[in-house]
Design an enzyme around this catalytic site. Sequence first.
Site, PDB file in Angstrom:
ATOM      1  N   CYS A   2      72.268  85.448  22.047  1.00 30.81           N
ATOM      2  CA  CYS A   2      73.031  85.231  20.810  1.00 30.81           C
ATOM      3  C   CYS A   2      74.360  85.982  20.855  1.00 30.81           C
ATOM      4  O   CYS A   2      74.542  86.891  21.630  1.00 30.81           O
ATOM      5  CB  CYS A   2      72.228  85.742  19.620  1.00 30.81           C
ATOM      6  SG  CYS A   2      70.601  85.029  19.504  1.00 30.81           S
ATOM      7  N   ARG A  27      77.700  82.925  26.661  1.00 33.30           N
ATOM      8  CA  ARG A  27      76.443  83.690  26.613  1.00 33.30           C
ATOM      9  C   ARG A  27      75.225  82.781  26.488  1.00 33.30           C
ATOM     10  O   ARG A  27      74.107  83.200  26.706  1.00 33.30           O
ATOM     11  CB  ARG A  27      76.467  84.661  25.432  1.00 33.30           C
ATOM     12  CG  ARG A  27      77.562  85.708  25.492  1.00 33.30           C
ATOM     13  CD  ARG A  27      77.842  86.292  24.130  1.00 33.30           C
ATOM     14  NE  ARG A  27      76.756  87.059  23.607  1.00 33.30           N
ATOM     15  CZ  ARG A  27      76.633  88.387  23.776  1.00 33.30           C
ATOM     16  NH1 ARG A  27      77.529  89.041  24.468  1.00 33.30           N
ATOM     17  NH2 ARG A  27      75.621  89.048  23.265  1.00 33.30           N
ATOM     18  N   TRP A  75      70.649  81.815  20.152  1.00 33.81           N
ATOM     19  CA  TRP A  75      69.829  81.344  21.277  1.00 33.81           C
ATOM     20  C   TRP A  75      68.401  81.514  20.800  1.00 33.81           C
ATOM     21  O   TRP A  75      67.925  82.637  20.616  1.00 33.81           O
ATOM     22  CB  TRP A  75      70.112  82.210  22.501  1.00 33.81           C
ATOM     23  CG  TRP A  75      69.502  81.734  23.777  1.00 33.81           C
ATOM     24  CD1 TRP A  75      69.890  80.663  24.533  1.00 33.81           C
ATOM     25  CD2 TRP A  75      68.385  82.318  24.459  1.00 33.81           C
ATOM     26  NE1 TRP A  75      69.102  80.571  25.658  1.00 33.81           N
ATOM     27  CE2 TRP A  75      68.162  81.551  25.635  1.00 33.81           C
ATOM     28  CE3 TRP A  75      67.570  83.407  24.218  1.00 33.81           C
ATOM     29  CZ2 TRP A  75      67.153  81.854  26.542  1.00 33.81           C
ATOM     30  CZ3 TRP A  75      66.560  83.707  25.124  1.00 33.81           C
ATOM     31  CH2 TRP A  75      66.352  82.932  26.267  1.00 33.81           C
ATOM     32  N   ASN A 101      71.254  89.768  16.302  1.00 27.73           N
ATOM     33  CA  ASN A 101      70.809  89.559  17.689  1.00 27.73           C
ATOM     34  C   ASN A 101      69.613  90.470  17.907  1.00 27.73           C
ATOM     35  O   ASN A 101      69.593  91.592  17.407  1.00 27.73           O
ATOM     36  CB  ASN A 101      71.894  89.983  18.690  1.00 27.73           C
ATOM     37  CG  ASN A 101      73.050  88.998  18.722  1.00 27.73           C
ATOM     38  OD1 ASN A 101      72.997  87.966  18.061  1.00 27.73           O
ATOM     39  ND2 ASN A 101      74.085  89.332  19.480  1.00 27.73           N
ATOM     40  N   GLY A 102      68.628  90.008  18.684  1.00 27.50           N
ATOM     41  CA  GLY A 102      67.493  90.870  18.993  1.00 27.50           C
ATOM     42  C   GLY A 102      66.200  90.259  18.462  1.00 27.50           C
ATOM     43  O   GLY A 102      66.171  89.120  17.999  1.00 27.50           O
ATOM     44  N   GLU A 489      69.212  83.737  46.776  1.00 31.96           N
ATOM     45  CA  GLU A 489      70.333  83.587  45.829  1.00 31.96           C
ATOM     46  C   GLU A 489      70.854  82.159  45.841  1.00 31.96           C
ATOM     47  O   GLU A 489      71.164  81.596  44.784  1.00 31.96           O
ATOM     48  CB  GLU A 489      71.445  84.586  46.174  1.00 31.96           C
ATOM     49  CG  GLU A 489      72.705  84.450  45.364  1.00 31.96           C
ATOM     50  CD  GLU A 489      72.510  84.714  43.873  1.00 31.96           C
ATOM     51  OE1 GLU A 489      71.435  85.195  43.492  1.00 31.96           O
ATOM     52  OE2 GLU A 489      73.429  84.424  43.100  1.00 31.96           O
ATOM     53  N   LYS A 493      71.046  79.681  42.538  1.00 31.47           N
ATOM     54  CA  LYS A 493      72.276  79.004  42.079  1.00 31.47           C
ATOM     55  C   LYS A 493      72.013  77.520  41.822  1.00 31.47           C
ATOM     56  O   LYS A 493      72.349  76.981  40.777  1.00 31.47           O
ATOM     57  CB  LYS A 493      73.383  79.174  43.129  1.00 31.47           C
ATOM     58  CG  LYS A 493      73.909  80.576  43.238  1.00 31.47           C
ATOM     59  CD  LYS A 493      74.833  80.965  42.122  1.00 31.47           C
ATOM     60  CE  LYS A 493      74.372  81.785  41.007  1.00 31.47           C
ATOM     61  NZ  LYS A 493      73.478  82.848  41.012  1.00 31.47           N
ATOM     62  N   GLU A 496      69.590  76.961  38.812  1.00 34.01           N
ATOM     63  CA  GLU A 496      70.004  77.284  37.445  1.00 34.01           C
ATOM     64  C   GLU A 496      71.164  76.430  36.947  1.00 34.01           C
ATOM     65  O   GLU A 496      71.303  76.266  35.743  1.00 34.01           O
ATOM     66  CB  GLU A 496      70.321  78.767  37.295  1.00 34.01           C
ATOM     67  CG  GLU A 496      71.492  79.278  38.075  1.00 34.01           C
ATOM     68  CD  GLU A 496      71.753  80.750  37.777  1.00 34.01           C
ATOM     69  OE1 GLU A 496      71.368  81.268  36.719  1.00 34.01           O
ATOM     70  OE2 GLU A 496      72.362  81.403  38.628  1.00 34.01           O
ATOM     71  N   HIS A 512      53.951  78.819  57.183  1.00 40.67           N
ATOM     72  CA  HIS A 512      52.810  79.309  56.377  1.00 40.67           C
ATOM     73  C   HIS A 512      52.712  78.575  55.055  1.00 40.67           C
ATOM     74  O   HIS A 512      52.237  79.131  54.069  1.00 40.67           O
ATOM     75  CB  HIS A 512      52.950  80.823  56.165  1.00 40.67           C
ATOM     76  CG  HIS A 512      52.985  81.597  57.437  1.00 40.67           C
ATOM     77  ND1 HIS A 512      51.878  81.781  58.237  1.00 40.67           N
ATOM     78  CD2 HIS A 512      54.019  82.169  58.087  1.00 40.67           C
ATOM     79  CE1 HIS A 512      52.224  82.463  59.311  1.00 40.67           C
ATOM     80  NE2 HIS A 512      53.520  82.727  59.256  1.00 40.67           N
ATOM     81  N   LYS A 611      73.755  84.256  29.537  1.00 41.88           N
ATOM     82  CA  LYS A 611      74.477  85.075  30.511  1.00 41.88           C
ATOM     83  C   LYS A 611      73.822  86.437  30.665  1.00 41.88           C
ATOM     84  O   LYS A 611      73.732  86.955  31.765  1.00 41.88           O
ATOM     85  CB  LYS A 611      75.933  85.267  30.090  1.00 41.88           C
ATOM     86  CG  LYS A 611      76.745  86.112  31.045  1.00 41.88           C
ATOM     87  CD  LYS A 611      76.771  85.513  32.439  1.00 41.88           C
ATOM     88  CE  LYS A 611      77.469  86.399  33.441  1.00 41.88           C
ATOM     89  NZ  LYS A 611      77.286  85.930  34.840  1.00 41.88           N
TER      90      LYS A 611
HETATM   91  C1  AGP Z   1      72.153  84.776  37.953  1.00 43.11           C
HETATM   92  O1  AGP Z   1      73.003  83.686  38.325  1.00 43.11           O
HETATM   93  C2  AGP Z   1      71.587  84.593  36.571  1.00 43.11           C
HETATM   94  N1  AGP Z   1      72.609  84.396  35.615  1.00 43.11           N
HETATM   95  C3  AGP Z   1      70.594  85.665  36.193  1.00 43.11           C
HETATM   96  O2  AGP Z   1      69.536  85.639  37.118  1.00 43.11           O
HETATM   97  C4  AGP Z   1      71.148  87.112  36.153  1.00 43.11           C
HETATM   98  O3  AGP Z   1      71.456  87.547  37.460  1.00 43.11           O
HETATM   99  C5  AGP Z   1      70.054  88.026  35.568  1.00 43.11           C
HETATM  100  O4  AGP Z   1      69.772  87.596  34.252  1.00 43.11           O
HETATM  101  C6  AGP Z   1      70.450  89.500  35.568  1.00 43.11           C
HETATM  102  O5  AGP Z   1      71.585  89.672  34.751  1.00 43.11           O
HETATM  103  P1  AGP Z   1      72.318  91.125  34.778  1.00 43.11           P
HETATM  104  O6  AGP Z   1      72.852  91.302  36.183  1.00 43.11           O
HETATM  105  O7  AGP Z   1      73.386  91.043  33.745  1.00 43.11           O
HETATM  106  O8  AGP Z   1      71.266  92.161  34.475  1.00 43.11           O
END
Ligand code: AGP
Length: 616
Positions: A2, A27, A75, A101-102, A489, A493, A496, A512, A611
């Site tokens: 949020c 975000r 969110w 937020n929270g 990684e 990418k 997501e 395996h 984010k």
């Molecule tokens: C990575 O592309 C994602 N957006 C997500 O996995 C992110 O790395 C993760 O939420 C950790 O975020 P931070 O580095 O702000 O703690």
Amino acid sequence: MCGIVAYIGQRRAAPLILDGLQRLEYRGYDSAGIGLMDSAGSFELHRSVGRVAALAESFEAGKISATLGIGHTRWATHGGVTVSNAHPQLSCHGQFLLVHNGVIENFRELRQFLVEREYSFASDTDTEVLVNWIEFCYRQESGVGIGILPQALRKALKGVQGTYGLALLCRDFPGTLLAARNGSPLLIGVGKEEHIVASDAAAIVTHTSQVIYLRDRELALMSGDELQVSTLQAEKVLTQVCAIDWAAEEVQKGPHEHYMHKEIHEQAQAITEALRGHVDERLASTRFGGIEPLAQELRGLHRLIFCACGSAWHACLEAEYLIEHYARIPVEVEYASEFRYRHPPLARHTLVIVVSQSGETLDTLAALAEAKRRGCSVMGITNVIGSSIARETDCGIYQHAGPEMGVASTKAFTSQLCLLAMLAIHLGRLRDLDYDEGLAFLRALRELPQKIEETLRLEQEISELAQRYAAHEQMLFLGRQTLFPIALEGALKLKEIAYVQAQGYPIAEMKHGPIALISEKCPSFIFETQASLFPKTRSNIQEIRARRGKVILVTTPDIPCDAGECEEHVVVPKTHPALQPILAIIPAQFFAYHVALLRGCDVDRPRNLAKSVTVE
Ligand code: AGP
């Protein structure tokens, strides 16, 4: 996650808040709303499902003269994506308007308490419970004057379990704005006769670079251009005004269509900032002023534990390979969300390092708190100055990569890789790593930005390659040794932002199980930059292709890959082994970006993602 934007000052609040909400769109959210209060104490409330643009079209912001208001992008956590669940939430008797937020963990108990006292509810949210609880506490106050407002808020917040960042309006006190935080970031921009409250600096930096970071269990009362910060125990807080370390244009897309595209192309600059001031030619090593307080402890370390989430976790896994190789210190890498509950043995001489781009990921903050509770020193690596992790660790290193607005981490990830490689060399040079090895690393470090620029020039080739694979619904990402975290990684990418079923594995793990997935419908994205290991990788490629699996291979020029050995071959520049992963991930970043575009995905705001994840 949020977003909150609130304004009190001389200007019209509605257009300013809407602009701020749009700067927080990165975000991640699914509904938005704004609440305004005029000088007579009347509220005006507008909310909508979907984008902030839809909210802005639902009313004529420019015609609203109110100079006080609160806004929110939601969110969804408690309650579905509906207008009635969008914020601001109005209290039952209409006295308060709240954005939050929270997560309020004891919202059920509070809701029951309020229902028994004739309170009614129009939403499914914990936020509406909170605003009604605040109203209840306020109506219990017997005093008069503005002092009863913070007093009632303190009483209400002491009865709350969970996390909050909030902005609150009270109909009885026009011209007054309240804010409070516990576990969810909130900044107060200090302008000329005005204050802007926001969840992050992106909504403030176009108005002022002067900010106050509210800390946990603090609340702020703004009235006119007055600002008073105090604790839940009503102790006055001497505020410290800090400067945001980046400019407004850095949160603009400029000529790029997406933030992610801009940030992939900013990686050379991000690495330049990462190494600035950290190179010590005389000692053939790297140096970090921010971890001086731990200098003695670093010399006697017996064990290192990293805690992180997502891409940051992949960067930490890379650090395990590098630190164990160059410094011979045992390293463990923990998912932050696991570390906090599994009660691992933490012997003496153990340092915990938390890594987080946003510095606000709740799982990582919880792991930090657990490590401190167990008596460990905790160091942080983060990209956001003044973030919770920056404040709650014993010391740390800032990435200075500039704001990363795209949900998919790119420049922050490679900036972390660079800093962690530099940390490995630093720790190695405190032990047995010799002078020449240190010099060789520094030489490669100096050349790295240029080699990144060279790698970025592969974009066109990779965008064409992406066209041949964009229809695939599944893909394997495979790598060995320091390229295994890169395989993870690369898979993340694609997963997501293009919503492809992508999985990362150590390439030798194929036999395996994962090899059962291989077919013409499941291509493999393979990384290999160590010539000595290529014969083994060549065998894996042959095993895949023998089962009609297509192979995209990323190598360096020294790898003797013959024409026709794979369907696609991308060559990245050669660099120091500790820095090679930084170049190897770039083709996978471009691949995910272009596949996502071809699949019509919202690259900067992928579905269901935020984010920074400030909920558990
Ligand atoms: C990575 O592309 C994602 N957006 C997500 O996995 C992110 O790395 C993760 O939420 C950790 O975020 P931070 O580095 O702000 O703690």
